[in-house]
Write an enzyme that holds these catalytic residues in place. Structure first.
Site, PDB file in Angstrom:
ATOM      1  CB  CYS A 164      -8.821  -0.374  -1.554  1.00  0.00           C
ATOM      2  SG  CYS A 164      -8.939   0.922  -2.799  1.00  0.00           S
ATOM      3  CG  HIS A 304     -13.866  -4.164  -0.546  1.00  0.00           C
ATOM      4  ND1 HIS A 304     -12.977  -3.290   0.055  1.00  0.00           N
ATOM      5  CD2 HIS A 304     -13.875  -3.830  -1.865  1.00  0.00           C
ATOM      6  CE1 HIS A 304     -12.475  -2.479  -0.857  1.00  0.00           C
ATOM      7  NE2 HIS A 304     -13.001  -2.771  -2.030  1.00  0.00           N
ATOM      8  CD  GLU A 315     -16.838  -8.149  -0.340  1.00  0.00           C
ATOM      9  OE1 GLU A 315     -16.544  -7.886   0.826  1.00  0.00           O
ATOM     10  OE2 GLU A 315     -17.198  -7.280  -1.168  1.00  0.00           O
ATOM     11  CE  LYS A 336     -15.139   0.071   0.383  1.00  0.00           C
ATOM     12  NZ  LYS A 336     -15.093  -1.082   1.292  1.00  0.00           N
ATOM     13  CG  HIS A 341     -13.843   2.623  -1.888  1.00  0.00           C
ATOM     14  ND1 HIS A 341     -12.879   2.500  -0.919  1.00  0.00           N
ATOM     15  CD2 HIS A 341     -13.543   1.670  -2.821  1.00  0.00           C
ATOM     16  CE1 HIS A 341     -12.050   1.533  -1.239  1.00  0.00           C
ATOM     17  NE2 HIS A 341     -12.428   1.011  -2.386  1.00  0.00           N
ATOM     18  CG  PHE A 400      -7.337  -0.801  -8.116  1.00  0.00           C
ATOM     19  CD1 PHE A 400      -8.467  -1.605  -8.154  1.00  0.00           C
ATOM     20  CD2 PHE A 400      -7.415   0.472  -8.668  1.00  0.00           C
ATOM     21  CE1 PHE A 400      -9.649  -1.149  -8.723  1.00  0.00           C
ATOM     22  CE2 PHE A 400      -8.591   0.942  -9.239  1.00  0.00           C
ATOM     23  CZ  PHE A 400      -9.706   0.122  -9.265  1.00  0.00           C
TER      24      PHE A 400
END
Length: 417
Positions: A164, A304, A315, A336, A341, A400
């Site tokens: 991502c 993010h 975050e 998002k 996403h 990930f």
């Protein structure tokens, strides 16, 4: 320097429609329509109403390309047109392409497996029923090749796949190619179209996506105390990158400079994150140093903000660690909440949002943020866009595999504020 932008995102085709959605705080998340999602835990997504023929692709291109490649080519063409760059007057060997993607041609592969296996009935599939260009679905490098063919770019051509963070990393890599002299112009961005049964099944298995199926427009809730997973999306954003002096010589409109970039890996867990956010903080610190930018000079943080409990805590901690007290003063938001996403594509889509925030001096909101979470106690710009002098933006990504990337974008200075 970024001199052209192309965006295909949920809620609209093109940069103008994309910014309209964000600035108005509208959400493009809805119940899945691409297939019957009734068997899945999470049945919502951020889909694009995309007609490839209406968007300028020919029938043969549509047949040859997976949906994600189609999105990338259409976005690239918009970016080239927006830049005013006459690529055919440049040496093709000095024009390169870098495209990011996390999952490649997922929709094409999923669809073709159903065909060659007769809906999963055959253990030994019959390849005679496959589309002639099935190999292009297997190799994500086809995305970069399709974009290169579309504009006759014969320089460096690469796909970056780092989960991502791919959309951030692809642009970061393109900037480095220009700085080292390997290219004069880079067409860089990312594309993913993962809304397919196999992808939904994968995220269902680890409960990463939200089960809030009864309220699809409110299902993506980054930093909200009631958040419980992300909403899968799709999309593409592509940019024209040039060296500053070359852009100025041709009178190009300069949207922003990619002034700092860094990527780190936590070497910790495939999907887990340390709550202290130290790896993301490290990437932010290196990006700020490369940009020659102090933490207090950041006007906006494009987070993010996936909407999972662990990401948003991680975050928030990273912002506090890297920005110090300024973390409590700078506006932070997650788009998002509106466009979902889109995995590898979202980093580039968020770069586009960051650049447009600078262009308009408006910070897009975090939609659906109604219930403050005591662990996420920064200024997350809830619900409504905010007029805000914005010339330097920090945008970050988390993926990930432990990937953590940060980028500093700087606009043309507008004087003291």
């Amino acid at each position: 320097m970024i001199t052209g932008i192309g965006v295909i995102a949920p809620g609209g085709i093109g940069v103008k429609e994309f910014w309209s959605l964000l600035s108005e705080g509208r959400t493009a998340t809805r119940g899945i329509t691409f297939f019957d999602p009734s068997q899945f835990r999470s049945r919502v997504a951020a889909e694009i109403d995309f007609d490839p023929l209406a968007s300028g692709l020919g029938p043969q291109e549509v047949r040859r390309m997976d949906r994600a490649a189609q999105l990338a080519v259409v976005a690239a063409r918009e970016a080239v047109a927006d830049s005013g760059l006459e690529i055919d007057r440049l040496s093709p060997y000095r024009v390169g392409v870098t495209i990011g993607s996390a999952v490649g041609a997922t929709m094409g592969l999923d669809q073709e497996y159903r065909v060659v296996s007769d809906g999963g009935r055959l253990d030994l599939v019959d390849h005679g029923y496959a589309v002639p260009h099935l190999y292009n679905y297997l190799v994500p490098s086809s995305f970069a090749a399709e974009v290169a063919w579309a504009v006759d770019a014969q320089g460096p051509c690469t796909v970056v796949s780092t989960g991502c963070t791919s959309g951030l990393d692809a642009v970061g890599h393109a900037v480095e190619l220009i700085r080292e002299g390997s290219a004069d112009v880079m067409i860089a961005g990312a594309s993913d179209a993962p809304i397919s049964p196999i992808t939904m099944a994968c995220f269902d298995a680890i409960k990463a996506t939200t089960p809030l199926n009864d309220a699809p427009g409110e299902a993506s809730r980054p930093f909200d105390g009631t958040r419980n997973g992300f909403v899968l999306g799709e999309g593409s954003a592509v940019f024209i990158l040039e060296e500053r002096e070359a852009a100025k010589r041709r009178g190009a409109h300069i949207y922003a400079e990619v002034s700092g970039y860094a990527s780190r890996c936590n070497a910790f867990h495939m999907t887990g994150l340390r709550p202290d956010g130290v790896e993301m903080a490290e990437a932010i610190g290196v990006a700020l140093a490369e940009a020659g930018t102090a933490a207090a000079e950041i006007d906006y943080v494009n987070a993010h903000g996936s909407g999972t409990k662990q990401n948003d805590r991680h975050e928030t901690a990273a912002f506090k660690k890297s920005l110090g007290e300024h973390a409590y003063r700078v506006p932070v938001s997650s788009i998002k909440s509106m466009v979902g996403h889109s995995l590898g594509a979202i980093g580039s889509i968020e770069i586009a949002a960051s650049v447009l925030a600078m262009e308009n001096n408006v910070v897009p909101p975090t939609a659906n943020l109604h219930t403050p979470d005591p662990e996420c106690d920064l200024d997350y710009v809830p619900l409504t866009a905010r007029e805000w002098p914005t010339d330097t933006v920090l945008t970050v990504g988390s993926g990930f595999g432990g990937f953590q990337s940060a980028m500093v974008l700087t606009g043309e200075k507008r004087g003291t504020r």
